[in-house]
Design an enzyme around this catalytic site. Sequence first.
Site, short mmCIF file in Angstrom:
data_model
loop_
_atom_site.label_atom_id
_atom_site.label_comp_id
_atom_site.label_asym_id
_atom_site.label_seq_id
_atom_site.Cartn_x
_atom_site.Cartn_y
_atom_site.Cartn_z
N HIS A 74 4.16 -4.25 5.57
CA HIS A 74 5.61 -4.39 5.47
C HIS A 74 6.16 -3.16 4.75
CE1 HIS A 74 4.21 -5.93 1.61
NE2 HIS A 74 5.44 -6.02 1.14
N HIS A 76 8.12 -2.67 1.87
CA HIS A 76 8.50 -2.54 0.47
C HIS A 76 7.93 -1.23 -0.08
CE1 HIS A 76 9.51 -7.05 -0.26
NE2 HIS A 76 10.57 -6.36 0.11
N ASP A 78 6.27 -0.23 -2.51
CA ASP A 78 4.92 -0.04 -3.05
C ASP A 78 3.86 -0.11 -1.95
OD1 ASP A 78 5.58 -2.81 -2.84
OD2 ASP A 78 3.88 -3.35 -4.11
N HIS A 79 4.30 -0.15 -0.67
CA HIS A 79 3.35 -0.28 0.44
C HIS A 79 3.40 0.85 1.46
CE1 HIS A 79 1.78 -4.44 -0.23
NE2 HIS A 79 2.83 -4.45 -1.03
#
Length: 285
Positions: A74, A76, A78-79
């Site tokens: 996904h 976000h 931090d990804h």
Amino acid sequence: MDDQAPGLAQDLHPLVRRVLAPNPSAFTYSGTQTYLVGRGEVAVVDPGPELEEHVAAILAATEGERIVALLCTHTHRDHSPATRALKAATGAPIIGCAPLALEDDGPRADAAFDVDYAPDRVLADGELLTGAGWTIEAVATPGHTSNHLCFALREADALFTGDHVMGWSTTVISPPDGDMAAYMESLEKLMARDDRTYYPAHGEPVDNPRRFVRGLAGHRKQREGQILRLLREEGRAIPAMVEKMYVGVDPRLHPAAGRSVLAHLIDLEARGIVARDGEQWRLAA
């Protein structure tokens, strides 16, 4: 995870290594875990935040190998942001979830959407990606975000669960994009699978997935029950419910807990069980 240091590749399976990003927080635990799938020809699952040292660690861990895919569960922050530097360094395509950039009034700075995420290929539910000695299947799991995918590694009977199932905490479901009903349906979908191991983006591997997922679903039903018991006493605003429901929980997490309570309330409202009057919630007449 005390033996895992940021930047060092750790073998978990003959086909799976993980590299911990140096972004620990109250919401990311020790940090975001990037997974390296395969040997020689490598797929990178959840490349992580846009941190120069993390990108360098991934490149060092795969020195002498070829990165052939950058997979995102996904978008976000931090990804997915490290996809750009890794694509620039390796030429590997960005593959996985659809782009999604929404204004989210939730409390998590790390959970803001990556507005610059630009996939070369979006995977549909059940679609396959293959490399030397590995096969990855996309498993659509909306709930945490509407574009969330898990990735099944068939040769290992394993599932990379992103933030849908975490190994250290329950998942934050933050409206407007986070959807509790969709999240519960996605848990049911995982229950019907026969994966032997989960590799979450935060926390340790899960070795008994069905039991773990049953526990997650039971926990959500327990939270729903708490909400209904509180509203039987009197109408309440969300902060007052959080104070009663999350006794002993780090106060820094209360705003995020409030988002999950809101997600429960929206689901209950859609089912005709509760209603709202401004900031106050009550049982439906």
